[in-house]
Design a protein around this motif. Structure first.
Motif, mmCIF file in Angstrom:
data_model
loop_
_atom_site.group_PDB
_atom_site.id
_atom_site.type_symbol
_atom_site.label_atom_id
_atom_site.label_comp_id
_atom_site.label_asym_id
_atom_site.label_seq_id
_atom_site.Cartn_x
_atom_site.Cartn_y
_atom_site.Cartn_z
ATOM 1 N N ARG A 49 -5.221 1.121 2.081
ATOM 2 C CA ARG A 49 -5.234 2.449 1.484
ATOM 3 C C ARG A 49 -3.929 3.133 1.872
ATOM 4 O O ARG A 49 -3.657 3.333 3.060
ATOM 5 C CB ARG A 49 -6.436 3.259 1.958
ATOM 6 C CG ARG A 49 -6.525 4.642 1.332
ATOM 7 C CD ARG A 49 -7.862 5.291 1.616
ATOM 8 N NE ARG A 49 -7.897 6.658 1.100
ATOM 9 C CZ ARG A 49 -8.980 7.436 1.100
ATOM 10 N NH1 ARG A 49 -10.132 6.964 1.599
ATOM 11 N NH2 ARG A 49 -8.943 8.647 0.616
ATOM 12 N N LEU A 50 -3.115 3.460 0.889
ATOM 13 C CA LEU A 50 -1.807 4.040 1.159
ATOM 14 C C LEU A 50 -1.940 5.486 1.609
ATOM 15 O O LEU A 50 -2.860 6.204 1.218
ATOM 16 C CB LEU A 50 -0.931 3.958 -0.103
ATOM 17 C CG LEU A 50 -0.736 2.547 -0.686
ATOM 18 C CD1 LEU A 50 0.127 2.599 -1.931
ATOM 19 C CD2 LEU A 50 -0.114 1.613 0.356
ATOM 20 N N ASP A 51 -0.999 5.924 2.442
ATOM 21 C CA ASP A 51 -1.003 7.294 2.950
ATOM 22 C C ASP A 51 -0.975 8.296 1.799
ATOM 23 O O ASP A 51 -0.169 8.167 0.865
ATOM 24 C CB ASP A 51 0.213 7.527 3.852
ATOM 25 C CG ASP A 51 0.107 6.769 5.162
ATOM 26 O OD1 ASP A 51 -1.015 6.370 5.510
ATOM 27 O OD2 ASP A 51 1.148 6.572 5.824
ATOM 28 N N GLY A 52 -1.854 9.280 1.895
ATOM 29 C CA GLY A 52 -1.868 10.349 0.901
ATOM 30 C C GLY A 52 -2.520 9.984 -0.411
ATOM 31 O O GLY A 52 -2.483 10.757 -1.362
ATOM 32 N N GLU A 53 -3.112 8.788 -0.516
ATOM 33 C CA GLU A 53 -3.740 8.366 -1.766
ATOM 34 C C GLU A 53 -5.232 8.105 -1.550
ATOM 35 O O GLU A 53 -5.674 7.778 -0.444
ATOM 36 C CB GLU A 53 -3.059 7.111 -2.312
ATOM 37 C CG GLU A 53 -1.603 7.346 -2.708
ATOM 38 C CD GLU A 53 -1.134 6.372 -3.755
ATOM 39 O OE1 GLU A 53 -1.988 5.775 -4.454
ATOM 40 O OE2 GLU A 53 0.087 6.213 -3.888
ATOM 41 N N ALA A 54 -5.982 8.220 -2.637
ATOM 42 C CA ALA A 54 -7.427 8.013 -2.559
ATOM 43 C C ALA A 54 -7.808 6.564 -2.827
ATOM 44 O O ALA A 54 -8.941 6.164 -2.567
ATOM 45 C CB ALA A 54 -8.133 8.922 -3.565
#
Length: 419
Positions: free
Chosen positions: A158-163
């Motif tokens: 899960r990438l930073d700042g993404e859902a």
């Protein structure tokens, strides 16, 4: 109607009466009727500012959520999807529905085995709205995201700042099939006869393991596939060959770079004349383009920095795919020899034989720009029947005017005096 109150009343009436019709409707289109006001409001890249759809509230139904599965998109995004007990919603039987992302499921405490409320968002996309908690029996099971990609088994992150979660594997087969479908689609390379089913066939048969492999396919390769005969195979090979000559902006969009849609691709190509130039651009170079921010710039730079993507570009060029900007894609200042180079046009009224989009395309091909409103930068007003307020404004400013015949002559380089 002469006022918005009556428009609202009309929409509300049909919201209540929609079931009285013997066919499905999902809303009411509201538009400005006067051509001069339409001209003044103008259009965006994809839609008119003078029309809007009033969408009815989505139809809802209840059913049982039997299972939650995950699918892999062409950019590696992992999306959860509900497998439902089939239910009838607005004339359609729904058996699967989107669950958006992990947060959506957790925040609503949606569980496998729940009775759930399902709606067709915009009367098109099925979506799980919420669980019916009072109907729970105790047998419902909480769900959690898998640790690995369902298609290739690679770890997902899960990438930073993404859902969303992503599979970052470059050889993920599910991503590749979605990428091929995108690459050949109408807005991208527009390969006629190569739809979703054929794309899957080509990948499953091992004929396409890279986008460049599409341009290596021969008629004999296709004859071994289901539903292909000599003529259909020849037609597809010819269509693939023809697609190699698409404009650079279409090629860039077709590559499937995250955040690079059609408009962004066109903006980038206006400023960089080749795929090699785009590949060499820094994030700062890209952010200097009006309309491109840090997220898009970083996505483009990251894509071109990956060695397998650089190899893909090399292979596509080797197979004859266009990697250079067409003259009509260049900004007007770079089209010095074009008849309309550096000129800005505004259109008003209805032209005798050209639609507005036709006239716009002709002007762009000749190096000009088309804007929606008259300003100090406007060089010519193109005037048709029933011109709007732009005519008066252009007259006050002393802007030269062209009718359709004069425009055609101008764009062919036959520049006479126009008033």
């Amino acid at each position: 109607f002469n006022d918005i109150e009556h428009v609202v009343e009309f929409c509300e009436k049909w919201t209540a009466r929609r079931d009285a019709l013997n066919y499905e409707i999902d809303g009411v289109v509201v538009k400005i009727d006067r051509f001069d006001q339409q001209d003044e409001l103008g259009v965006t890249a994809k839609e008119p500012r003078w029309a809007v759809a009033y969408k009815f509230p989505a139809r809802e139904a209840t059913t049982t959520l039997n299972e939650i599965i995950v699918n892999v998109g062409r950019t590696g995004v992992i999306k959860p999807e509900a497998v439902l007990e089939p239910v009838h919603i607005g004339g359609v039987t729904v058996s699967q529905a989107t669950l958006h992302n992990e947060d959506y499921i957790r925040d609503r405490d949606i569980r496998v085995g729940d009775r759930v409320v399902v709606k067709r968002a915009g009367d098109v996309i099925p979506q799980v709205v919420r669980p019916i908690t009072e109907a729970r029996t105790g047998g419902e099971v909480q769900w959690s995201f898998p640790d690995s990609c369902p298609a290739c088994g690679s770890e997902i992150v899960r990438l930073d700042g993404e859902a969303d979660y992503y599979c970052l594997a470059t050889d993920c087969p599910a991503q590749f099939i979605r990428l091929v479908e995108h690459f050949v689609s109408r807005d991208a390379m527009d390969i006629e006869g190569l739809g979703e089913k054929v794309a899957v066939q080509l990948v499953d048969a091992g004929l396409v393991t890279s986008l460049a492999d599409l341009y290596r396919i021969e008629v004999e390769d296709l004859l071994n596939l289901e539903r292909f005969a000599e003529k259909s195979a020849r037609n597809l090979v010819d269509a693939i060959a023809a697609s190699a000559h698409r404009p650079l902006s279409r090629v860039l969009y077709a590559l499937g770079i995250r955040h690079v849609g059609q408009t962004v691709a066109e903006l980038i190509v206006e400023h960089f004349a080749s795929l090699d130039a785009i590949a060499a651009a820094t994030a700062d170079d890209l952010e200097a383009i009006d309309g491109i921010g840090a997220v898009i710039a970083e996505s483009v730079v990251d894509w071109f920095q990956r060695e397998h993507n650089r190899q893909l570009i090399h292979n596509l060029k080797q197979e004859g795919v266009n990697a250079q900007r067409f003259p009509e894609e260049a900004p007007p200042d770079d089209q010095e020899a074009a008849p309309a180079a550096g000129k800005t046009f505004v259109l008003t009224g209805s032209l005798p034989t050209l639609t507005r989009s036709d006239a716009t395309s002709l002007i762009k091909e000749a190096g000009g720009r088309v804007t929606s409103s008259v300003s100090g930068n406007t060089d010519y007003l193109v005037v048709g029947a029933n011109p709007g307020s732009k005519y008066d404004e252009a007259s006050e400013r002393g802007i030269p005017m062209l009718d359709e015949e004069e425009l055609q002559a101008f764009l062919k380089g036959n520049t006479g005096d126009s008033t």
